[in-house]
Design a protein around this motif. Structure first.
Motif, PDB file in Angstrom:
ATOM      1  N   SER A   1      11.330 -64.775 -50.114  1.00  0.00           N
ATOM      2  CA  SER A   1      11.372 -66.231 -50.279  1.00  0.00           C
ATOM      3  C   SER A   1      11.988 -66.884 -49.041  1.00  0.00           C
ATOM      4  N   TYR A   2      12.990 -66.232 -48.438  1.00  0.00           N
ATOM      5  CA  TYR A   2      13.573 -66.739 -47.188  1.00  0.00           C
ATOM      6  C   TYR A   2      12.568 -66.665 -46.047  1.00  0.00           C
ATOM      7  N   ARG A   3      11.815 -65.598 -46.034  1.00  0.00           N
ATOM      8  CA  ARG A   3      10.811 -65.450 -44.972  1.00  0.00           C
ATOM      9  C   ARG A   3       9.747 -66.539 -45.072  1.00  0.00           C
ATOM     10  N   ILE A   4       9.348 -66.873 -46.288  1.00  0.00           N
ATOM     11  CA  ILE A   4       8.370 -67.946 -46.464  1.00  0.00           C
ATOM     12  C   ILE A   4       8.937 -69.273 -45.978  1.00  0.00           C
ATOM     13  N   GLU A   5      10.182 -69.550 -46.301  1.00  0.00           N
ATOM     14  CA  GLU A   5      10.806 -70.802 -45.847  1.00  0.00           C
ATOM     15  C   GLU A   5      10.886 -70.847 -44.324  1.00  0.00           C
ATOM     16  N   ALA A   6      11.170 -69.681 -43.707  1.00  0.00           N
ATOM     17  CA  ALA A   6      11.230 -69.616 -42.247  1.00  0.00           C
ATOM     18  C   ALA A   6       9.865 -69.922 -41.643  1.00  0.00           C
ATOM     19  N   VAL A   7       8.804 -69.400 -42.262  1.00  0.00           N
ATOM     20  CA  VAL A   7       7.448 -69.672 -41.785  1.00  0.00           C
ATOM     21  C   VAL A   7       7.114 -71.151 -41.938  1.00  0.00           C
ATOM     22  N   LYS A   8       7.472 -71.752 -43.059  1.00  0.00           N
ATOM     23  CA  LYS A   8       7.186 -73.176 -43.307  1.00  0.00           C
ATOM     24  C   LYS A   8       7.872 -74.064 -42.268  1.00  0.00           C
ATOM     25  N   ILE A   9       9.089 -73.697 -41.910  1.00  0.00           N
ATOM     26  CA  ILE A   9       9.811 -74.475 -40.900  1.00  0.00           C
ATOM     27  C   ILE A   9       9.097 -74.409 -39.557  1.00  0.00           C
ATOM     28  N   ARG A  10       8.653 -73.214 -39.207  1.00  0.00           N
ATOM     29  CA  ARG A  10       7.954 -73.054 -37.926  1.00  0.00           C
ATOM     30  C   ARG A  10       6.604 -73.766 -37.928  1.00  0.00           C
ATOM     31  N   LEU A  11       5.933 -73.775 -39.072  1.00  0.00           N
ATOM     32  CA  LEU A  11       4.670 -74.506 -39.158  1.00  0.00           C
ATOM     33  C   LEU A  11       4.908 -76.007 -39.023  1.00  0.00           C
ATOM     34  N   ALA A  12       5.991 -76.481 -39.629  1.00  0.00           N
ATOM     35  CA  ALA A  12       6.324 -77.903 -39.533  1.00  0.00           C
ATOM     36  C   ALA A  12       6.648 -78.287 -38.093  1.00  0.00           C
ATOM     37  N   ASN A  13       7.192 -77.320 -37.335  1.00  0.00           N
ATOM     38  CA  ASN A  13       7.521 -77.577 -35.921  1.00  0.00           C
ATOM     39  C   ASN A  13       6.305 -77.435 -35.009  1.00  0.00           C
ATOM     40  N   GLY A  14       5.170 -77.047 -35.573  1.00  0.00           N
ATOM     41  CA  GLY A  14       3.952 -76.938 -34.777  1.00  0.00           C
ATOM     42  C   GLY A  14       3.827 -75.640 -34.005  1.00  0.00           C
ATOM     43  N   ASP A  15       4.606 -74.604 -34.369  1.00  0.00           N
ATOM     44  CA  ASP A  15       4.563 -73.336 -33.634  1.00  0.00           C
ATOM     45  C   ASP A  15       3.204 -72.644 -33.747  1.00  0.00           C
ATOM     46  N   HIS A  16       2.437 -72.981 -34.815  1.00  0.00           N
ATOM     47  CA  HIS A  16       1.134 -72.349 -34.999  1.00  0.00           C
ATOM     48  C   HIS A  16       0.134 -72.754 -33.914  1.00  0.00           C
ATOM     49  N   LYS A  17       0.477 -73.775 -33.140  1.00  0.00           N
ATOM     50  CA  LYS A  17      -0.419 -74.202 -32.056  1.00  0.00           C
ATOM     51  C   LYS A  17      -0.320 -73.254 -30.854  1.00  0.00           C
ATOM     52  N   ASN A  18       0.787 -72.548 -30.781  1.00  0.00           N
ATOM     53  CA  ASN A  18       1.024 -71.663 -29.635  1.00  0.00           C
ATOM     54  C   ASN A  18       0.933 -70.181 -29.977  1.00  0.00           C
ATOM     55  N   THR A  19       0.942 -69.848 -31.254  1.00  0.00           N
ATOM     56  CA  THR A  19       0.846 -68.447 -31.666  1.00  0.00           C
ATOM     57  C   THR A  19       0.073 -68.361 -32.972  1.00  0.00           C
ATOM     58  N   THR A  20      -0.333 -67.184 -33.330  1.00  0.00           N
ATOM     59  CA  THR A  20      -1.127 -67.036 -34.551  1.00  0.00           C
ATOM     60  C   THR A  20      -0.242 -67.131 -35.795  1.00  0.00           C
ATOM     61  N   LEU A  21      -0.876 -67.417 -36.900  1.00  0.00           N
ATOM     62  CA  LEU A  21      -0.150 -67.500 -38.166  1.00  0.00           C
ATOM     63  C   LEU A  21       0.436 -66.141 -38.534  1.00  0.00           C
ATOM     64  N   LEU A  22      -0.322 -65.075 -38.261  1.00  0.00           N
ATOM     65  CA  LEU A  22       0.186 -63.737 -38.543  1.00  0.00           C
ATOM     66  C   LEU A  22       1.379 -63.413 -37.659  1.00  0.00           C
ATOM     67  N   GLY A  23       1.328 -63.862 -36.398  1.00  0.00           N
ATOM     68  CA  GLY A  23       2.450 -63.637 -35.494  1.00  0.00           C
ATOM     69  C   GLY A  23       3.722 -64.297 -36.008  1.00  0.00           C
ATOM     70  N   ILE A  24       3.591 -65.504 -36.525  1.00  0.00           N
ATOM     71  CA  ILE A  24       4.745 -66.207 -37.091  1.00  0.00           C
ATOM     72  C   ILE A  24       5.282 -65.452 -38.297  1.00  0.00           C
ATOM     73  N   ALA A  25       4.370 -64.948 -39.138  1.00  0.00           N
ATOM     74  CA  ALA A  25       4.782 -64.204 -40.334  1.00  0.00           C
ATOM     75  C   ALA A  25       5.516 -62.925 -39.956  1.00  0.00           C
ATOM     76  N   LEU A  26       5.005 -62.206 -38.954  1.00  0.00           N
ATOM     77  CA  LEU A  26       5.655 -60.959 -38.526  1.00  0.00           C
ATOM     78  C   LEU A  26       7.041 -61.230 -37.961  1.00  0.00           C
TER      79      LEU A  26
END
Length: 367
Positions: free
Chosen positions: A311-336
């Motif tokens: 659940s913490y990992r999901i929240e960490a991913v959501k924060i990074r998505l909100a910051n737009g990190d998915h524009k510079n790296t893949t969604l799987l990369g953020i999850a890993l």
């Protein structure tokens, strides 16, 4: 029909060769080689029977059905336990007894003169053996997974994924064999001895092909690699199994206090980004015992360790998505980077906690 048996037999042979080529083979590798060898023998006999070449091999193949359940069950056990006791040979007694009965007819290369009633009893005994060992193996897997969810933050294992698929396939074969036997008893179909096992023979061949395809997707089963950490540790069958919480010294106030310390640690040090994080590591960080930390997570958060960390990992991913990190790296990369070790687990937890797939969530955020 002959082509089907030849194709499935060739695939089974190829898998045996792949497993034999593995370096430092473990016990479970040898057991898997044994199981595929039994299947290969069955397929070879199917091929002979399709050509009306009746021989003692038909009787031997029938007796070898008693081997499938015990070998598959031992393979399951060997994934979790370092040693298999010699006492386990008792599980092969039905095969040995059946073999001893038919042995006198081996030199004559003929089928044993069993009565219809005896053959029916043997058929139901073989079906019963396969069902019991499959259900026993499934129980063992579920028990270990429950243990793993209380102790590990990532519980994926290619061996277990393949094994669960194999067990489902064997159960499917059991249902075919069960209804085929009913059909023979009730004379639902008029089948001669040559075609009596036609449906089960075809099903075995098709499922071997399917298991092979799935096995290549789970490459470590055939090509190398080791079990995940939890499979090895959980196999000591519960040396670290949880004590009952009513024996715990933690009262409600202490549980709440330790939960606060836990939240502070998770916020400051972010231990969840470690894909190998387990209950013991986190308990050491908090100066708690494994049992105390498990009680805090179970009672205060109403979750097991696996769910809590992810659940913490999901929240960490959501924060990074909100910051737009998915524009510079893949969604799987953020999850890993958040601590997940597989795309499937990430997708499953993301949908569980947000009600949407990652792509649906991103699309909604954009709008």
């Amino acid at each position: 029909m002959e082509n089907l048996f030849f194709f499935s037999g060739s695939i089974t042979t190829f898998f045996i060769i792949l497993l034999m080529s593995k370096r430092d083979k473990a016990v479970y590798d040898w057991l898997l080689i044994s199981w595929f060898s039994i299947i290969l023998f069955h397929i070879f006999v199917f091929y002979l029977s399709a050509n009306n070449r009746f021989s003692f091999s038909l009787e031997l193949s029938s007796a070898a059905v008693f081997l499938n359940g015990p070998v598959l069950w031992l393979y399951t056990r060997s994934l979790f336990e370092k040693r298999i006791s010699w006492k386990e040979v008792v599980h092969f007694l039905p095969f040995v007894i059946n073999l001893a009965i038919i042995a006198p007819y081996a030199l004559q290369n003929t089928l044993a003169p069993f009565s219809d009633f005896t053959r029916t009893i043997l058929a139901w005994a073989k079906l019963g053996s396969i069902l019991i060992y499959c259900l026993w193996s499934i129980h063992m897997i579920n028990k270990t997974l429950r243990f793993a969810e209380d102790n590990f933050s990532n519980i994926e294992s290619q061996h277990l994924a393949w094994l669960k698929m194999a067990l489902k396939s064997v159960l499917f074969l059991w249902f075919i064999g069960f209804f085929s036997q009913l059909a023979v008893i009730t004379d639902l179909f008029t089948l001669d001895l040559t075609n009596e096992d036609l449906f089960i023979n075809i099903a075995v061949s098709v499922l071997v092909i399917y298991m092979g395809y799935y096995g290549f997707r789970q490459a470590p089963v055939f090509l190398g690699g080791s079990l995940s950490t939890f499979a090895k540790q959980a196999g000591s069958e519960q040396e670290v199994m949880m004590e009952k919480y009513h024996h715990s010294s933690l009262d409600e106030a202490l549980v709440k206090q330790y939960a606060k310390h836990l939240e502070e640690l998770m916020a400051e040090k972010k231990p969840y980004i470690d894909p190998e994080l387990n209950l013991s590591k986190l308990a050491t960080e908090l100066n708690l015992s494994n049992n105390q930390l498990s009680q805090v997570i179970n009672q205060f958060y109403k979750k097991n360790f696996y769910e809590y960390i992810n659940s913490y990992r999901i929240e960490a991913v959501k924060i990074r998505l909100a910051n737009g990190d998915h524009k510079n790296t893949t969604l799987l990369g953020i999850a890993l980077e958040a601590g997940f070790n597989s795309k499937a687990t990430f997708n499953r937890f993301f949908k569980k906690y947000t009600g949407q797939t990652p792509s649906e969530y991103l699309k909604e955020q954009k709008t």
